[in-house]
Design a protein around this motif. Structure first.
Motif, short mmCIF file in Angstrom:
data_model
loop_
_atom_site.label_atom_id
_atom_site.label_comp_id
_atom_site.label_asym_id
_atom_site.label_seq_id
_atom_site.Cartn_x
_atom_site.Cartn_y
_atom_site.Cartn_z
N LYS A 2 0.84 -1.21 0.00
CA LYS A 2 0.00 0.00 0.00
C LYS A 2 0.87 1.25 0.00
CE LYS A 2 -3.56 -2.11 2.88
NZ LYS A 2 -4.45 -2.65 1.84
N GLU A 3 0.35 2.28 -0.67
CA GLU A 3 1.06 3.55 -0.60
C GLU A 3 0.87 4.13 0.79
OE1 GLU A 3 1.48 7.80 -2.73
OE2 GLU A 3 -0.24 6.59 -3.36
N ASN A 4 1.93 4.68 1.38
CA ASN A 4 1.80 5.27 2.72
C ASN A 4 0.83 6.44 2.73
OD1 ASN A 4 3.71 3.49 3.61
ND2 ASN A 4 5.39 4.97 3.59
N LEU A 5 0.17 6.61 3.86
CA LEU A 5 -0.61 7.81 4.07
C LEU A 5 0.29 8.84 4.75
CD1 LEU A 5 -3.89 6.29 5.59
CD2 LEU A 5 -3.54 7.13 3.26
N THR A 6 0.05 10.11 4.49
CA THR A 6 0.76 11.11 5.32
C THR A 6 0.14 11.08 6.71
OG1 THR A 6 -0.77 12.92 4.83
CG2 THR A 6 1.12 12.65 3.34
N HIS A 7 0.87 11.66 7.67
CA HIS A 7 0.35 11.73 9.03
C HIS A 7 -1.02 12.41 9.03
CE1 HIS A 7 0.40 12.09 13.39
NE2 HIS A 7 0.18 13.38 13.28
N GLY A 8 -1.11 13.52 8.33
CA GLY A 8 -2.36 14.27 8.31
C GLY A 8 -3.51 13.51 7.67
N GLU A 9 -3.21 12.79 6.60
CA GLU A 9 -4.26 12.00 5.95
C GLU A 9 -4.81 10.95 6.92
OE1 GLU A 9 -2.41 12.52 1.44
OE2 GLU A 9 -1.97 10.70 2.61
N ALA A 10 -3.90 10.32 7.65
CA ALA A 10 -4.33 9.28 8.60
C ALA A 10 -5.11 9.89 9.76
CB ALA A 10 -3.12 8.51 9.12
N ILE A 11 -4.62 11.03 10.25
CA ILE A 11 -5.26 11.68 11.40
C ILE A 11 -6.63 12.23 11.01
CG2 ILE A 11 -5.07 13.99 12.48
CD1 ILE A 11 -2.84 10.91 12.87
N ALA A 12 -6.75 12.68 9.78
CA ALA A 12 -8.05 13.18 9.31
C ALA A 12 -9.07 12.05 9.32
CB ALA A 12 -7.91 13.78 7.91
N ILE A 13 -8.66 10.88 8.85
CA ILE A 13 -9.56 9.71 8.91
C ILE A 13 -9.89 9.41 10.38
CG2 ILE A 13 -9.78 7.24 8.44
CD1 ILE A 13 -7.74 7.63 6.14
N GLY A 14 -8.85 9.46 11.22
CA GLY A 14 -9.04 9.20 12.65
C GLY A 14 -10.05 10.16 13.26
N MET A 15 -10.01 11.43 12.84
CA MET A 15 -10.93 12.40 13.43
C MET A 15 -12.38 12.11 13.03
SD MET A 15 -8.94 16.06 13.64
CE MET A 15 -8.45 16.22 11.92
N VAL A 16 -12.57 11.75 11.75
CA VAL A 16 -13.93 11.41 11.30
C VAL A 16 -14.44 10.21 12.12
CG1 VAL A 16 -15.31 10.55 9.37
CG2 VAL A 16 -13.56 12.32 8.99
N CYS A 17 -13.61 9.18 12.24
CA CYS A 17 -14.02 7.98 12.96
C CYS A 17 -14.29 8.28 14.43
CB CYS A 17 -12.94 6.89 12.86
SG CYS A 17 -12.72 6.28 11.18
N GLU A 18 -13.43 9.09 15.04
CA GLU A 18 -13.60 9.36 16.48
C GLU A 18 -14.78 10.29 16.74
OE1 GLU A 18 -9.74 10.10 18.34
OE2 GLU A 18 -8.90 8.31 17.38
N CYS A 19 -15.12 11.14 15.77
CA CYS A 19 -16.36 11.91 15.88
C CYS A 19 -17.56 10.94 15.86
CB CYS A 19 -16.51 12.90 14.72
SG CYS A 19 -15.53 14.41 14.95
#
Lengths: 352, 352
Positions: A251-268
């Protein structure tokens, strides 16, 4: 822009920062300046930096390879050996010039060399300007586990010069924007709305505001006993996803921000199910995130490996994963336990 | 023996210490206790320790290989991986059970794991009881350079139980005696005379006195700006000699104490030449040292390699070696520069 005073050190902005740096070097009478760079910051940032450095001290350049994959103890040993061979002593100063890998690793290397030498951070990416630059967290990864080894240690000074941002990619700028979004959602709704509604972001203003917020939070809770945990919002699942992508060779790596953005949606989403965070705000956050980042397709078959990564989160106690969730915007709750099914459901929600 | 209160932690002695330990574990509600041992302390000390430990917490044993040669970052990585695999979290407690390698390395490992977990030192050798146990220095070697990588970090508690000394060799007891001698020469002449004149040493009393002295010194100067540097007496040249013997494959290693004892004789000699330290006292120190330790024959052909080792001493600034020398017993002078010829002459004096 106005200097921000952190716990034990100032964050200086733009050109006047270099005068402060020269003063500091003079006052402390350092024996040698070690400048830590990677191949990118050596090429693009060092030539901008060096004409600003007024000093007659000996300057030694130490280069490491860029990338999260090199943020490890092996690289530290290389830097420690280099400093040793170059005659570094306790009066040496380490200047880190780069993104989060350089500032985190460099701070750790400095703090452990002969039980600690002074260091100064000059973040050159948006992510490191708004996140790594303030707060005193240093460290490196252990295998794929992010920042597993490290320390709280404060630099003598941080220099934020947004001129360096001309040297980084659009994708990196987007990555840093995720942290600014986080400050907005958890601490400063006005900032969040500004990002949501702006056609063109005033990046200098956003950076200054972000550093101020992070500094306010860290000053109130330096050792992450309570309030500071809001800085982990989106990061619990986000880090696990980031580590999983880092580890997956296909898999192509995600940037930190891309991963954290997904994390924020999920944690919301988790917040809405467990704490009554309004569901229209979940949608709002998801919408803003997807207006900035391409959607990543989280595969069902990867969920269990991501869950496995969660088990090593630094905030865990007694094997329990601890999330920071939201009652509402600007209103957080720490140490939330989330059932495994809900974590998976949150990733399905992101995918939907 | 009376508990000694160090800066942020107590040093408890003998049996009552274990009750204090159990209380501490209960009060802090640790998630897991990691006990760090080597093959020797696992066999000889762990069986003495474990019946004293009253707790229902999960206990995990981590074993490393004994010896200074293993006091390195590779060993740290092994311990960090072990803690990670065993589910260590921020509420874990590290208990180090062993000599200086275990307590120094274990304290460093604990202080850097997830940016710091609590640790407790239980020194089992004389050297670690009177030296490593108090003062908050943690660290590991970088190649042959001793304690090049490390931190100031305080344990939650130190337990000194002299029962463990039945498990170590006579040579180790002699090694520790060098540090007690050092406290005598630099800080407490009565203690020095006691060692000189005693047929049979009261080791329990000497240990308590030594810990008190080290604690007094460290409390007055925790970060080694002035007074604390007396603890380096004999160690500047001593460390260089120790490192040189460690690196030389054809020579038997010296113990730390053996090397430091040589260092003290040499540095007394330098003191007499540079600061007027009385020459009969140089002879007295040499005599006491040689009454305890076999004489090592320092070879002329090795002097330049030993001088080379000196260049990496942690106290050096701008490539200048800094010695702590003596005007007289109990009267020190820090930051002394010593001409290379005099350093060599001092080794010839030791040999003579």
């Amino acid at each position: 822009m106005k200097t921000i005073q952190a716990v034990t050190y100032p964050v200086h902005f733009q050109n006047k920062a270099y005068q402060e740096l020269s003063n500091l070097i003079e006052t402390n009478n350092y024996s040698t300046l070690f400048i830590l760079v990677d191949e990118n910051t050596l090429e693009h940032c060092y030539p901008k930096f060096i004409p600003n450095l007024e000093t007659d001290k000996r300057i030694e350049l130490i280069e490491i390879e860029s990338g999260e994959i090199n943020k490890n103890l092996e690289t530290c040993v290389g830097v420690w050996n280099a400093i040793t061979e170059l005659g570094g002593d306790r009066k040496s100063l380490m200047i880190t010039l780069g993104g989060g890998v350089i500032t985190d690793l460099g701070g750790f290397v400095a703090s452990c060399f002969k039980r600690g030498i002074d260091f100064i951070n000059i973040p050159t990416t948006l992510l490191s300007m708004v996140d790594a630059s303030v707060g005193g967290k240093t460290g490196v990864d252990l295998g794929v586990l992010k920042n597993q080894i490290g320390l709280f240690a404060n630099p003598e000074m941080v220099i934020v010069d947004t001129d360096y941002l001309t040297t980084v990619s659009k994708r990196e700028i987007k990555s840093g924007t995720a942290e600014i979004l986080k400050y907005g959602i958890t601490y400063d709704l006005k900032l969040f709305k500004e990002i949501k509604n702006s056609k063109e972001l005033d990046i200098n203003k956003l950076i200054h505001r972000s550093v101020s917020i992070k500094n306010e939070v860290v000053l109130q809770d330096p050792k992450e006993q309570g309030l500071r945990k809001i800085l982990n919002f989106g990061h619990t699942l986000g880090h696990a996803i980031e580590s999983f992508y880092l580890e997956s060779e296909d898999k192509e790596n995600l940037t930190h921000g891309e991963a954290i953005a997904i994390g924020m949606v999920c944690e919301c989403f988790m917040s809405s199910k467990l704490l009554g965070f309004p569901s229209e705000k979940v949608s709002e956050v998801k919408e803003v995130v997807l207006s900035i980042y391409n959607k990543t397709n989280l595969l069902k078959e990867d969920f269990s490996a991501i869950m496995e990564m969660l088990k090593h989160d630094k905030k865990n106690v007694n094997g329990q994963v601890n999330f920071v969730l939201l009652n509402d915007y600007e209103d957080y709750k720490i140490d939330c336990k989330v059932p495994e099914e809900l974590i998976i459901e949150s990733m399905e929600f992101y995918n939907s």
